[in-house]
Design a protein around this motif. Structure first.
Motif, PDB file in Angstrom:
ATOM      1  N   LEU A 255      39.225 -21.252   0.563  1.00  0.00           N
ATOM      2  CA  LEU A 255      40.258 -21.241  -0.688  1.00  0.00           C
ATOM      3  C   LEU A 255      41.252 -22.023  -0.044  1.00  0.00           C
ATOM      4  CD1 LEU A 255      40.952 -20.255  -3.345  1.00  0.00           C
ATOM      5  CD2 LEU A 255      42.012 -18.423  -2.499  1.00  0.00           C
ATOM      6  N   TRP A 256      41.396 -23.046  -0.560  1.00  0.00           N
ATOM      7  CA  TRP A 256      42.732 -24.007  -0.404  1.00  0.00           C
ATOM      8  C   TRP A 256      44.153 -23.249  -0.723  1.00  0.00           C
ATOM      9  CZ3 TRP A 256      41.411 -28.524   2.270  1.00  0.00           C
ATOM     10  CH2 TRP A 256      42.200 -29.197   2.698  1.00  0.00           C
ATOM     11  N   ASN A 257      44.843 -23.515  -0.236  1.00  0.00           N
ATOM     12  CA  ASN A 257      46.449 -22.939  -0.725  1.00  0.00           C
ATOM     13  C   ASN A 257      46.675 -23.519  -2.094  1.00  0.00           C
ATOM     14  OD1 ASN A 257      46.532 -21.920   1.784  1.00  0.00           O
ATOM     15  ND2 ASN A 257      47.724 -23.151   2.837  1.00  0.00           N
ATOM     16  N   SER A 258      46.152 -24.254  -2.799  1.00  0.00           N
ATOM     17  CA  SER A 258      46.424 -24.833  -3.935  1.00  0.00           C
ATOM     18  C   SER A 258      45.599 -24.176  -5.298  1.00  0.00           C
ATOM     19  CB  SER A 258      46.279 -26.313  -4.030  1.00  0.00           C
ATOM     20  OG  SER A 258      44.854 -26.775  -3.740  1.00  0.00           O
ATOM     21  N   GLY A 259      44.951 -23.199  -4.874  1.00  0.00           N
ATOM     22  CA  GLY A 259      44.071 -22.520  -5.752  1.00  0.00           C
ATOM     23  C   GLY A 259      42.589 -23.273  -6.124  1.00  0.00           C
ATOM     24  N   VAL A 260      42.283 -23.933  -5.168  1.00  0.00           N
ATOM     25  CA  VAL A 260      40.861 -24.944  -5.163  1.00  0.00           C
ATOM     26  C   VAL A 260      40.035 -24.135  -4.141  1.00  0.00           C
ATOM     27  CG1 VAL A 260      39.865 -26.797  -4.758  1.00  0.00           C
ATOM     28  CG2 VAL A 260      41.954 -26.720  -6.271  1.00  0.00           C
ATOM     29  N   ALA A 261      38.735 -23.709  -4.574  1.00  0.00           N
ATOM     30  CA  ALA A 261      37.988 -23.274  -3.688  1.00  0.00           C
ATOM     31  C   ALA A 261      37.015 -24.485  -3.194  1.00  0.00           C
ATOM     32  CB  ALA A 261      37.244 -22.114  -4.231  1.00  0.00           C
ATOM     33  N   TYR A 262      36.764 -24.644  -2.017  1.00  0.00           N
ATOM     34  CA  TYR A 262      35.687 -25.674  -1.479  1.00  0.00           C
ATOM     35  C   TYR A 262      34.463 -24.968  -1.140  1.00  0.00           C
ATOM     36  CZ  TYR A 262      39.456 -29.357  -2.014  1.00  0.00           C
ATOM     37  OH  TYR A 262      40.314 -29.988  -2.559  1.00  0.00           O
ATOM     38  N   PHE A 263      33.326 -25.779  -1.759  1.00  0.00           N
ATOM     39  CA  PHE A 263      31.905 -25.012  -0.931  1.00  0.00           C
ATOM     40  C   PHE A 263      31.108 -26.230  -0.274  1.00  0.00           C
ATOM     41  CE2 PHE A 263      32.787 -22.434  -4.675  1.00  0.00           C
ATOM     42  CZ  PHE A 263      32.380 -21.167  -4.106  1.00  0.00           C
ATOM     43  N   PHE A 264      30.957 -26.033   0.786  1.00  0.00           N
ATOM     44  CA  PHE A 264      30.296 -27.084   1.609  1.00  0.00           C
ATOM     45  C   PHE A 264      28.789 -26.773   1.907  1.00  0.00           C
ATOM     46  CE2 PHE A 264      34.753 -26.732   2.666  1.00  0.00           C
ATOM     47  CZ  PHE A 264      35.297 -28.001   2.834  1.00  0.00           C
ATOM     48  N   LYS A 265      27.970 -27.920   1.753  1.00  0.00           N
ATOM     49  CA  LYS A 265      26.635 -27.700   2.022  1.00  0.00           C
ATOM     50  C   LYS A 265      25.938 -29.073   2.797  1.00  0.00           C
ATOM     51  CE  LYS A 265      22.521 -25.694   1.758  1.00  0.00           C
ATOM     52  NZ  LYS A 265      22.239 -24.424   2.281  1.00  0.00           N
TER      53      LYS A 265
ATOM     54  N   TYR B  66      30.159 -31.609  -0.674  1.00  0.00           N
ATOM     55  CA  TYR B  66      31.109 -30.318  -1.128  1.00  0.00           C
ATOM     56  C   TYR B  66      31.411 -30.533  -2.626  1.00  0.00           C
ATOM     57  CZ  TYR B  66      35.045 -33.469  -1.715  1.00  0.00           C
ATOM     58  OH  TYR B  66      35.969 -34.393  -2.049  1.00  0.00           O
ATOM     59  N   VAL B  67      31.938 -29.377  -2.959  1.00  0.00           N
ATOM     60  CA  VAL B  67      32.175 -29.121  -4.433  1.00  0.00           C
ATOM     61  C   VAL B  67      33.585 -28.635  -4.416  1.00  0.00           C
ATOM     62  CG1 VAL B  67      31.824 -27.671  -6.276  1.00  0.00           C
ATOM     63  CG2 VAL B  67      29.926 -28.772  -5.048  1.00  0.00           C
ATOM     64  N   SER B  68      34.287 -28.912  -5.227  1.00  0.00           N
ATOM     65  CA  SER B  68      35.569 -28.748  -5.580  1.00  0.00           C
ATOM     66  C   SER B  68      35.695 -27.536  -6.790  1.00  0.00           C
ATOM     67  CB  SER B  68      36.628 -29.689  -5.614  1.00  0.00           C
ATOM     68  OG  SER B  68      37.887 -29.373  -6.195  1.00  0.00           O
ATOM     69  N   PHE B  69      36.260 -26.482  -6.604  1.00  0.00           N
ATOM     70  CA  PHE B  69      35.953 -25.198  -7.798  1.00  0.00           C
ATOM     71  C   PHE B  69      37.484 -25.159  -8.215  1.00  0.00           C
ATOM     72  CE2 PHE B  69      35.535 -21.206  -9.685  1.00  0.00           C
ATOM     73  CZ  PHE B  69      34.409 -21.629 -10.548  1.00  0.00           C
TER      74      PHE B  69
ATOM     75  N   THR C 272      47.210 -27.441   7.750  1.00  0.00           N
ATOM     76  CA  THR C 272      46.091 -27.757   8.712  1.00  0.00           C
ATOM     77  C   THR C 272      44.930 -26.926   8.115  1.00  0.00           C
ATOM     78  OG1 THR C 272      47.378 -28.248  10.468  1.00  0.00           O
ATOM     79  CG2 THR C 272      45.176 -27.771  11.048  1.00  0.00           C
ATOM     80  N   CYS C 273      43.843 -27.380   8.009  1.00  0.00           N
ATOM     81  CA  CYS C 273      42.671 -26.367   8.085  1.00  0.00           C
ATOM     82  C   CYS C 273      41.602 -26.906   8.989  1.00  0.00           C
ATOM     83  CB  CYS C 273      42.142 -26.512   6.525  1.00  0.00           C
ATOM     84  SG  CYS C 273      41.560 -28.024   5.998  1.00  0.00           S
ATOM     85  N   TYR C 274      40.658 -25.804   9.390  1.00  0.00           N
ATOM     86  CA  TYR C 274      39.969 -25.885  10.643  1.00  0.00           C
ATOM     87  C   TYR C 274      38.465 -25.723  10.115  1.00  0.00           C
ATOM     88  CZ  TYR C 274      43.877 -25.490  13.535  1.00  0.00           C
ATOM     89  OH  TYR C 274      45.043 -25.732  14.266  1.00  0.00           O
ATOM     90  N   PHE C 275      37.576 -26.515  10.638  1.00  0.00           N
ATOM     91  CA  PHE C 275      36.195 -26.538  10.168  1.00  0.00           C
ATOM     92  C   PHE C 275      35.354 -26.350  11.668  1.00  0.00           C
ATOM     93  CE2 PHE C 275      38.407 -28.981   6.930  1.00  0.00           C
ATOM     94  CZ  PHE C 275      37.599 -28.419   5.939  1.00  0.00           C
ATOM     95  N   PHE C 276      34.525 -25.430  11.686  1.00  0.00           N
ATOM     96  CA  PHE C 276      33.867 -25.121  12.928  1.00  0.00           C
ATOM     97  C   PHE C 276      32.339 -25.498  12.789  1.00  0.00           C
ATOM     98  CE2 PHE C 276      37.448 -22.486  12.429  1.00  0.00           C
ATOM     99  CZ  PHE C 276      37.920 -22.581  13.672  1.00  0.00           C
TER     100      PHE C 276
END
Length: 176
Positions: free
Chosen positions: A47-57, A61-64, A103-107
């Protein structure tokens, strides 16, 4: 929200309320309208701080749009085409963590990348090893299942039925 395989559950952070009847629920269905079938088992969600959820596959990715409960038009998209500096081999990420407004982190495996939100690019010098850069991170927690930042000053990283808690203010893992 927590996702595992093709199901998800929710947790009310402010009251530590457990999910009600009907959970875990299927990811694909009435609860995430428009989410493509390939994303029924997302690699990671954030969940991004802007009210957008991102799904990664995989490499997509998809922006929700959370407020309007719908996938933004034109998705899924290739991550590398819209996240400048994204390493070509950094697909199938394990966890995504929205850290703050910058910043956001991806592992993935034993590595991570930092994404510079205001400048819309991966920070230079990434990917980096998790061990040695995240103080106190145990070796058996690489390949994490998911990560989330609570509003209590901590980030929680989950793997299997265990979690670790990272103190944002002290920039290190809590003991125990």
């Amino acid at each position: 929200y927590f996702f595992a395989e093709d199901k998800y559950t929710k947790f009310q952070v402010s009251s530590e309320e457990t999910p009600g009847a009907g959970y875990p629920a299927p990811v694909i269905g009435a609860n995430w309208p428009g989410l493509p079938a390939a994303f029924a088992t997302p690699d990671a969600a954030m969940l991004w701080n802007s009210g957008v959820a991102y799904f990664f596959k995989g490499d997509e990715y998809v922006s929700f749009d959370v407020a309007n409960d719908r996938v933004h038009p034109g998705y899924p998209r290739k991550i590398k085409d819209y996240w400048p500096g994204w390493p070509a081999n950094f697909t199938g990420i394990d966890a995504a963590l929205s850290w703050n407004d910058s910043t956001c982190y991806f592992f993935k495996g034993d590595e991570y990348i930092a994404f510079d939100i205001p400048n819309n690019r991966v920070h230079p010098g990434y990917p980096r090893k998790i061990i040695g850069n995240w103080s106190g991170w145990p070796a058996d927690f690489v390949n994490a299942d998911c990560a989330v930042k609570w509003n209590n000053g901590y980030a929680y990283i989950f793997k299997g039925d265990k979690y670790i808690r990272f103190s944002i203010s002290s920039d290190k893992l809590d003991g125990g």
